[in-house]
Write a protein that holds these residues in place. Sequence first.
Motif, mmCIF file in Angstrom:
data_model
loop_
_atom_site.group_PDB
_atom_site.id
_atom_site.type_symbol
_atom_site.label_atom_id
_atom_site.label_comp_id
_atom_site.label_asym_id
_atom_site.label_seq_id
_atom_site.Cartn_x
_atom_site.Cartn_y
_atom_site.Cartn_z
ATOM 1 N N ARG A 119 -21.036 -18.737 -0.439
ATOM 2 C CA ARG A 119 -20.216 -17.687 -0.210
ATOM 3 C C ARG A 119 -19.860 -17.230 1.274
ATOM 4 O O ARG A 119 -18.634 -16.945 1.579
ATOM 5 C CB ARG A 119 -20.871 -16.217 -0.822
ATOM 6 C CG ARG A 119 -20.965 -16.328 -2.452
ATOM 7 C CD ARG A 119 -21.431 -15.076 -3.169
ATOM 8 N NE ARG A 119 -21.871 -15.460 -4.577
ATOM 9 C CZ ARG A 119 -23.051 -15.625 -4.864
ATOM 10 N NH1 ARG A 119 -24.168 -15.530 -3.956
ATOM 11 N NH2 ARG A 119 -23.420 -15.892 -6.126
ATOM 12 N N ALA A 122 -17.346 -19.498 2.313
ATOM 13 C CA ALA A 122 -15.925 -19.147 1.848
ATOM 14 C C ALA A 122 -15.436 -18.045 2.569
ATOM 15 O O ALA A 122 -13.946 -18.038 2.512
ATOM 16 C CB ALA A 122 -16.147 -18.790 0.090
ATOM 17 N N GLU A 123 -16.030 -17.154 3.055
ATOM 18 C CA GLU A 123 -15.761 -16.010 3.727
ATOM 19 C C GLU A 123 -15.411 -16.135 5.273
ATOM 20 O O GLU A 123 -14.779 -15.409 5.914
ATOM 21 C CB GLU A 123 -16.533 -14.888 3.402
ATOM 22 C CG GLU A 123 -16.678 -14.153 1.926
ATOM 23 C CD GLU A 123 -17.790 -13.356 1.915
ATOM 24 O OE1 GLU A 123 -18.641 -13.188 2.777
ATOM 25 O OE2 GLU A 123 -18.222 -13.086 0.725
ATOM 26 N N GLN A 161 -14.460 -26.604 -11.551
ATOM 27 C CA GLN A 161 -13.030 -26.557 -11.329
ATOM 28 C C GLN A 161 -12.113 -27.284 -12.210
ATOM 29 O O GLN A 161 -11.140 -27.076 -12.497
ATOM 30 C CB GLN A 161 -12.900 -26.889 -9.757
ATOM 31 C CG GLN A 161 -13.597 -26.014 -9.004
ATOM 32 C CD GLN A 161 -13.369 -26.351 -7.354
ATOM 33 O OE1 GLN A 161 -13.130 -27.519 -7.205
ATOM 34 N NE2 GLN A 161 -13.158 -25.462 -6.474
ATOM 35 N N ALA A 179 -17.156 -18.068 -10.736
ATOM 36 C CA ALA A 179 -16.619 -17.221 -9.644
ATOM 37 C C ALA A 179 -16.504 -18.082 -8.439
ATOM 38 O O ALA A 179 -15.467 -17.905 -7.637
ATOM 39 C CB ALA A 179 -17.146 -15.958 -9.596
ATOM 40 N N LEU A 180 -17.696 -18.507 -7.980
ATOM 41 C CA LEU A 180 -17.785 -19.122 -6.770
ATOM 42 C C LEU A 180 -16.704 -20.541 -6.642
ATOM 43 O O LEU A 180 -16.340 -20.644 -5.730
ATOM 44 C CB LEU A 180 -19.101 -19.631 -6.435
ATOM 45 C CG LEU A 180 -19.585 -20.408 -5.202
ATOM 46 C CD1 LEU A 180 -19.394 -19.537 -4.104
ATOM 47 C CD2 LEU A 180 -21.053 -20.628 -5.247
ATOM 48 N N ARG A 183 -13.311 -19.746 -5.456
ATOM 49 C CA ARG A 183 -13.160 -19.225 -4.215
ATOM 50 C C ARG A 183 -12.840 -20.681 -3.262
ATOM 51 O O ARG A 183 -12.525 -20.445 -1.917
ATOM 52 C CB ARG A 183 -14.377 -18.615 -3.707
ATOM 53 C CG ARG A 183 -14.687 -17.366 -4.485
ATOM 54 C CD ARG A 183 -15.984 -16.700 -3.910
ATOM 55 N NE ARG A 183 -15.302 -15.925 -2.648
ATOM 56 C CZ ARG A 183 -16.253 -14.905 -1.953
ATOM 57 N NH1 ARG A 183 -17.387 -14.494 -2.448
ATOM 58 N NH2 ARG A 183 -15.901 -14.429 -0.808
ATOM 59 N N PHE A 184 -12.790 -21.833 -3.613
ATOM 60 C CA PHE A 184 -12.591 -22.970 -3.010
ATOM 61 C C PHE A 184 -11.457 -23.745 -3.544
ATOM 62 O O PHE A 184 -11.233 -23.584 -4.734
ATOM 63 C CB PHE A 184 -14.033 -23.780 -2.927
ATOM 64 C CG PHE A 184 -14.973 -23.263 -2.011
ATOM 65 C CD1 PHE A 184 -15.023 -23.076 -0.654
ATOM 66 C CD2 PHE A 184 -16.122 -22.744 -2.671
ATOM 67 C CE1 PHE A 184 -15.971 -22.711 0.011
ATOM 68 C CE2 PHE A 184 -17.241 -22.147 -2.049
ATOM 69 C CZ PHE A 184 -17.079 -22.174 -0.659
#
Length: 207
Positions: A119, A122-123, A161, A179-180, A183-184
């Motif tokens: 995370r 990702a941020e 994915q 959810a994770l 993010r990619f």
Amino acid sequence: FNALLKTLEEPPPHVKFLLATTDHQKVPVTVLSRCLQLNLKRLPLEQIRGQFEHILRAEGIEWEAPALALLARAADGSMRDGLSLLDQAISFGGGRVREADVKSMLGILAQDRLPQVLRHVAEGDTAGLLELVAAMAEESPDFTALLKELVALLHRLALLQAVPEAGDESWGDLEGLRALAGRFHPEEVQLFYEIALRGQRDLPLAP
């Protein structure tokens, strides 16, 4: 083996030979050619966990379901190894099998933070990432196992994915992982996976 070969060819009627090995390539082909070969598969996680429950119920021992999932995963397909871990967990937990105790026993407290590591990635939060890694290092984890678990986590993200409904309860928080994964970009997950995979080779060289 040569001494055994003639007996294998013409055994006494009252004798049955069972040969077990984890590396059949070390057995001479002359012996293998005289054997009926049965390749045993790794046991599924659910079967190992089910056997744990059967034993604990029969012994009247309290347990937490997540703890059994962790032990079954650590058994890596081997019931023998799994029962040994279960025995250790019972002793470690003072007669109970609890998730916190099992995590401490297996040294995987740091592994729970791997999704948070991704995370931060990702941020783009480098400061937060370094702070988290430092906190993980204070727990003196097995970094080889930690990196292996990171590779597995990235593999799961790639699967989610490609097929969002894919997943297994043993992975933990599936909704959190989905959810994770969102993010990619798939290319990023593949890149991180390859970096982590190569890191396993280079880890012994790291200062």
